[in-house]
Design an enzyme around this catalytic site. Structure first.
Site, mmCIF file in Angstrom:
data_model
loop_
_atom_site.group_PDB
_atom_site.id
_atom_site.type_symbol
_atom_site.label_atom_id
_atom_site.label_comp_id
_atom_site.label_asym_id
_atom_site.label_seq_id
_atom_site.Cartn_x
_atom_site.Cartn_y
_atom_site.Cartn_z
ATOM 1 N N LYS A 1 0.878 -1.167 0.177
ATOM 2 C CA LYS A 1 0.242 -0.081 -0.288
ATOM 3 C C LYS A 1 0.919 1.098 -0.253
ATOM 4 C CE LYS A 1 -4.467 -0.937 2.236
ATOM 5 N NZ LYS A 1 -4.841 -1.676 3.317
ATOM 6 N N ASP B 1 -10.195 3.343 2.200
ATOM 7 C CA ASP B 1 -10.055 2.853 3.819
ATOM 8 C C ASP B 1 -10.570 3.900 4.731
ATOM 9 O OD1 ASP B 1 -9.222 -0.012 2.948
ATOM 10 O OD2 ASP B 1 -7.250 0.844 3.754
#
Ligand code: NDP
Length: 307
Positions: free
Chosen positions: A66, A102
């Site tokens: 990520k 997220d």
């Protein structure tokens, strides 16, 4: 031509995202196939070069890439820039845009947890990894005035605080050492408690002893199961919620970015429950856990029935 959507991670075999996204594409009548690409860090640049081609509709990125993928895309959205992490990629021609859904996932989880109550102002955050960064950003944006970050390795919590220092200049965002007595003292002053560590993902461990949990907290565990942490919080009289809502909504936000359509949330939730019942153990961003009974959809006892 069937469009391709890929999840790039290492490992990815146990991800629940495939079931959730494929069900959404099928329900929406979108001719797309969701693939799992297990790529080591060394193979990541090659994978990112490959997805610039027209046949790719979009990409999810998960552990451990990520943060590593950030310099490999051409543009970052505000959330990706702010958190320093990308979990979703869209294409603008051959250019790649990095997003962090997220954050949207956490926003949805926080809204559901708080329900109809007034948004609290004080939070304790356990953990300082990628998930914790999305949580910290969400708490800052939600108007929290005091957020205390505890992490096993204090320097990482300090790094998180430093990363957000500019955007959090108006509030108190502070890292503190991971000592039970200090955590206990901070819990007495807070309303929201979030576990963004991976403690409890495998086995039945918990980040803090049940005895120090006060009653009447709003407790969120990013882990997608009914952890001991959540059971202890409920036993102490708090409202507790697992990571399902966050997982579902980060996926829904990614679906919308790729397709331009609202995500079929019910279909995705059902697919998640079925994949879990069928033995797939890991949420997006989670390494494979040990066998655990599936949680029921909505099993989390949010503060209200909202959401
Ligand atoms: P990272 O690997 O980036 O961070 C892991 C965190 O857990 C760090 O704070 C680490 O502390 C802490 N930790 C791990 N093991 C221990 C231990 N034995 N004792 C104390 N602390 C420990 O992972 P992520 O931030 O990406 O994910 C964290 C959790 O959140 C995972 O369970 C993941 O599945 C979940 N998650 C869920 C999402 C959802 O949609 N529901 C989205 C994103 C994450 P240290 O820095 O000291 O090593």
């Amino acid at each position: 031509m069937t469009k391709r959507v890929v999840l790039i991670g290492h490992p990815v075999a146990h991800s629940l995202s495939g079931a959730m996204q494929q069900a959404a594409f099928d329900a929406a009548g979108i001719d797309a196939a969701y693939e799992l690409w297990d790529r080591s860090p060394l193979a990541l640049p090659g994978a990112i070069a490959e997805i610039r081609r027209d046949e790719f509709l979009g990409v999810n990125v998960t552990i451990p890439h990520k943060e590593r993928v950030v310099p490999l895309v051409d543009r970052l959205t505000e959330e990706a820039q702010a958190t320093g992490a990308v979990n979703t990629i869209t294409r603008e021609g051959r250019r790649l845009v990095g997003h962090n859904t997220d954050v949207a996932g956490f926003d949805a989880a926080l809204d559901r947890l708080v329900g109809r109550q007034k948004m609290p102002k004080h939070a304790v955050l356990l953990g300082a990894g990628g998930g914790a960064r999305a949580v910290a950003y969400g708490l800052i944006r939600a108007g929290f005035q005091r957020v205390i970050v505890f992490n096993r390795h204090l320097h990482r919590a300090e790094g998180l605080v430093k990363h957000f220092a500019k955007g959090a200049a108006h509030m108190e965002l502070r890292a503190m050492p991971w000592h039970v007595s200090i955590i206990e003292s901070e819990l007495a002053k807070t309303k929201v408690l979030v576990n963004a560590t991976s403690i409890g993902l495998v086995g039945d461990e918990t980040p803090v002893p049940g005895e120090i949990l006060p009653s009447d907290l709003l407790v969120l565990d990013l882990i997608y199961k009914r952890t001991r942490f959540l059971r202890d919080a409920e036993a102490a009289g708090s409202s507790a919620m697992d990571g399902e809502t966050m997982l579902l909504h980060q996926g829904a936000a990614a679906f919308k970015l790729w397709t331009g359509q609202e995500a079929p949330l019910d279909v995705m939730a059902q697919a998640l429950a079925e994949a879990r019942a069928g033995g797939i153990q890991s949420a997006e961003g989670e390494p494979a856990g040990e066998s655990d009974p599936p949680i029921e959809a909505g099993a989390a006892t949010a503060a209200s029935g909202a959401g």
